[in-house]
Design a protein around this motif. Structure first.
Motif, PDB file in Angstrom:
ATOM      1  N   PRO A  74     -83.442 -17.003   2.297  1.00 36.39           N
ATOM      2  CA  PRO A  74     -84.136 -18.203   1.819  1.00 36.39           C
ATOM      3  C   PRO A  74     -84.911 -17.902   0.546  1.00 36.39           C
ATOM      4  O   PRO A  74     -85.398 -16.785   0.352  1.00 36.39           O
ATOM      5  CB  PRO A  74     -85.075 -18.564   2.965  1.00 36.39           C
ATOM      6  CG  PRO A  74     -85.232 -17.307   3.750  1.00 36.39           C
ATOM      7  CD  PRO A  74     -83.981 -16.495   3.543  1.00 36.39           C
ATOM      8  N   LEU A  75     -84.999 -18.884  -0.306  1.00 40.63           N
ATOM      9  CA  LEU A  75     -85.751 -18.734  -1.555  1.00 40.63           C
ATOM     10  C   LEU A  75     -87.242 -18.776  -1.257  1.00 40.63           C
ATOM     11  O   LEU A  75     -87.676 -19.491  -0.357  1.00 40.63           O
ATOM     12  CB  LEU A  75     -85.385 -19.854  -2.523  1.00 40.63           C
ATOM     13  CG  LEU A  75     -83.947 -19.861  -3.024  1.00 40.63           C
ATOM     14  CD1 LEU A  75     -83.700 -21.089  -3.877  1.00 40.63           C
ATOM     15  CD2 LEU A  75     -83.671 -18.605  -3.827  1.00 40.63           C
ATOM     16  N   PRO A  76     -88.049 -18.026  -1.994  1.00 44.40           N
ATOM     17  CA  PRO A  76     -89.499 -18.102  -1.780  1.00 44.40           C
ATOM     18  C   PRO A  76     -90.002 -19.484  -2.195  1.00 44.40           C
ATOM     19  O   PRO A  76     -89.417 -20.138  -3.066  1.00 44.40           O
ATOM     20  CB  PRO A  76     -90.052 -17.005  -2.693  1.00 44.40           C
ATOM     21  CG  PRO A  76     -88.996 -16.764  -3.709  1.00 44.40           C
ATOM     22  CD  PRO A  76     -87.691 -17.104  -3.048  1.00 44.40           C
ATOM     23  N   PRO A  77     -91.075 -19.932  -1.563  1.00 44.54           N
ATOM     24  CA  PRO A  77     -91.587 -21.263  -1.928  1.00 44.54           C
ATOM     25  C   PRO A  77     -92.087 -21.259  -3.375  1.00 44.54           C
ATOM     26  O   PRO A  77     -92.600 -20.249  -3.855  1.00 44.54           O
ATOM     27  CB  PRO A  77     -92.737 -21.492  -0.949  1.00 44.54           C
ATOM     28  CG  PRO A  77     -93.135 -20.129  -0.494  1.00 44.54           C
ATOM     29  CD  PRO A  77     -91.893 -19.287  -0.552  1.00 44.54           C
ATOM     30  N   PRO A  78     -91.909 -22.375  -4.070  1.00 44.85           N
ATOM     31  CA  PRO A  78     -92.382 -22.435  -5.459  1.00 44.85           C
ATOM     32  C   PRO A  78     -93.909 -22.381  -5.490  1.00 44.85           C
ATOM     33  O   PRO A  78     -94.578 -22.772  -4.533  1.00 44.85           O
ATOM     34  CB  PRO A  78     -91.852 -23.785  -5.959  1.00 44.85           C
ATOM     35  CG  PRO A  78     -91.633 -24.593  -4.732  1.00 44.85           C
ATOM     36  CD  PRO A  78     -91.309 -23.625  -3.628  1.00 44.85           C
ATOM     37  N   PRO A  79     -94.481 -21.884  -6.577  1.00 45.20           N
ATOM     38  CA  PRO A  79     -95.948 -21.836  -6.668  1.00 45.20           C
ATOM     39  C   PRO A  79     -96.529 -23.245  -6.680  1.00 45.20           C
ATOM     40  O   PRO A  79     -95.896 -24.194  -7.143  1.00 45.20           O
ATOM     41  CB  PRO A  79     -96.207 -21.111  -7.990  1.00 45.20           C
ATOM     42  CG  PRO A  79     -94.940 -21.243  -8.761  1.00 45.20           C
ATOM     43  CD  PRO A  79     -93.828 -21.375  -7.765  1.00 45.20           C
ATOM     44  N   ALA A  80     -97.732 -23.355  -6.133  1.00 46.81           N
ATOM     45  CA  ALA A  80     -98.388 -24.662  -6.075  1.00 46.81           C
ATOM     46  C   ALA A  80     -98.710 -25.128  -7.487  1.00 46.81           C
ATOM     47  O   ALA A  80     -99.168 -24.339  -8.322  1.00 46.81           O
ATOM     48  CB  ALA A  80     -99.667 -24.562  -5.253  1.00 46.81           C
ATOM     49  N   PRO A  81     -98.470 -26.397  -7.787  1.00 47.53           N
ATOM     50  CA  PRO A  81     -98.766 -26.902  -9.139  1.00 47.53           C
ATOM     51  C   PRO A  81    -100.283 -26.943  -9.371  1.00 47.53           C
ATOM     52  O   PRO A  81    -101.060 -27.181  -8.466  1.00 47.53           O
ATOM     53  CB  PRO A  81     -98.165 -28.302  -9.140  1.00 47.53           C
ATOM     54  CG  PRO A  81     -98.074 -28.696  -7.713  1.00 47.53           C
ATOM     55  CD  PRO A  81     -97.903 -27.421  -6.923  1.00 47.53           C
ATOM     56  N   VAL A  82    -100.672 -26.670 -10.598  1.00 51.32           N
ATOM     57  CA  VAL A  82    -102.082 -26.718 -10.988  1.00 51.32           C
ATOM     58  C   VAL A  82    -102.399 -28.147 -11.380  1.00 51.32           C
ATOM     59  O   VAL A  82    -101.713 -28.728 -12.218  1.00 51.32           O
ATOM     60  CB  VAL A  82    -102.345 -25.762 -12.183  1.00 51.32           C
ATOM     61  CG1 VAL A  82    -103.784 -25.858 -12.639  1.00 51.32           C
ATOM     62  CG2 VAL A  82    -101.975 -24.351 -11.800  1.00 51.32           C
ATOM     63  N   PRO A  83    -103.408 -28.742 -10.759  1.00 47.57           N
ATOM     64  CA  PRO A  83    -103.752 -30.125 -11.129  1.00 47.57           C
ATOM     65  C   PRO A  83    -104.152 -30.210 -12.598  1.00 47.57           C
ATOM     66  O   PRO A  83    -104.853 -29.341 -13.111  1.00 47.57           O
ATOM     67  CB  PRO A  83    -104.937 -30.475 -10.231  1.00 47.57           C
ATOM     68  CG  PRO A  83    -105.012 -29.397  -9.205  1.00 47.57           C
ATOM     69  CD  PRO A  83    -104.262 -28.228  -9.728  1.00 47.57           C
ATOM     70  N   VAL A  84    -103.705 -31.243 -13.275  1.00 42.51           N
ATOM     71  CA  VAL A  84    -103.969 -31.411 -14.698  1.00 42.51           C
ATOM     72  C   VAL A  84    -105.451 -31.596 -14.958  1.00 42.51           C
ATOM     73  O   VAL A  84    -105.998 -31.030 -15.901  1.00 42.51           O
ATOM     74  CB  VAL A  84    -103.155 -32.615 -15.256  1.00 42.51           C
ATOM     75  CG1 VAL A  84    -103.518 -32.886 -16.702  1.00 42.51           C
ATOM     76  CG2 VAL A  84    -101.690 -32.366 -15.084  1.00 42.51           C
ATOM     77  N   HIS A  85    -106.125 -32.334 -14.108  1.00 38.11           N
ATOM     78  CA  HIS A  85    -107.548 -32.595 -14.345  1.00 38.11           C
ATOM     79  C   HIS A  85    -108.390 -31.330 -14.167  1.00 38.11           C
ATOM     80  O   HIS A  85    -109.455 -31.217 -14.745  1.00 38.11           O
ATOM     81  CB  HIS A  85    -108.043 -33.706 -13.428  1.00 38.11           C
ATOM     82  CG  HIS A  85    -108.034 -33.342 -11.976  1.00 38.11           C
ATOM     83  ND1 HIS A  85    -106.888 -33.391 -11.217  1.00 38.11           N
ATOM     84  CD2 HIS A  85    -109.009 -32.884 -11.171  1.00 38.11           C
ATOM     85  CE1 HIS A  85    -107.167 -32.989  -9.987  1.00 38.11           C
ATOM     86  NE2 HIS A  85    -108.441 -32.677  -9.930  1.00 38.11           N
ATOM     87  N   ALA A  86    -107.942 -30.341 -13.405  1.00 37.73           N
ATOM     88  CA  ALA A  86    -108.714 -29.110 -13.207  1.00 37.73           C
ATOM     89  C   ALA A  86    -108.734 -28.268 -14.473  1.00 37.73           C
ATOM     90  O   ALA A  86    -109.712 -27.596 -14.756  1.00 37.73           O
ATOM     91  CB  ALA A  86    -108.131 -28.305 -12.048  1.00 37.73           C
ATOM     92  N   VAL A  87    -107.684 -28.313 -15.248  1.00 36.01           N
ATOM     93  CA  VAL A  87    -107.608 -27.506 -16.454  1.00 36.01           C
ATOM     94  C   VAL A  87    -108.458 -28.101 -17.564  1.00 36.01           C
ATOM     95  O   VAL A  87    -109.135 -27.396 -18.292  1.00 36.01           O
ATOM     96  CB  VAL A  87    -106.138 -27.361 -16.910  1.00 36.01           C
ATOM     97  CG1 VAL A  87    -106.051 -26.659 -18.252  1.00 36.01           C
ATOM     98  CG2 VAL A  87    -105.340 -26.615 -15.869  1.00 36.01           C
TER      99      VAL A  87
END
Length: 110
Positions: A74-87
């Motif tokens: 199985p493929l590893p889970p994709p990294p969690a997306p970084v919320p745009v407002h946090a950046v």
């Protein structure tokens, strides 16, 4: 079978199918390899194929099994997306904006 010419010896060599491409080597089907003739004065050297090399080796089978196992993992889970407002949140910045040019900002730590 693979046909190669040794021009210096005036010999046509017909041997087992080559595993890699080589200049001036020609792969022939069974019927053409049986009917091969060489120019007058030339010798045809027919090399018998090795019967043990006809089938897959144990290394070939192990490589195939490893490839199947690798494809089934199985493929590893994709990294969690970084919320745009946090950046772009003001709390995340350590300086104040002094200049802006297009989408770029210059921050000052003053």
């Amino acid at each position: 079978m693979t046909l190669t010419y040794v021009y210096a010896d005036q010999t046509a060599v017909l041997g087992p199918l080559a595993t890699y491409a080589e200049p001036h080597a020609y792969d022939l089907c069974e019927s053409h390899s049986e009917r091969l003739s060489a120019p007058r004065g030339w010798e045809v050297l027919r090399l018998a194929p090795d019967p043990s090399a006809a089938g897959p080796t144990s290394d070939d089978l192990l490589a195939l099994a490893d490839a199947v196992r690798e494809a089934a993992r199985p493929l590893p889970p994709p990294p969690a997306p970084v919320p745009v407002h946090a950046v772009s949140a003001p709390e995340a910045e350590t300086g104040r904006e002094t200049r802006r040019r297009g989408h770029l900002r210059v921050l000052s730590s003053d």
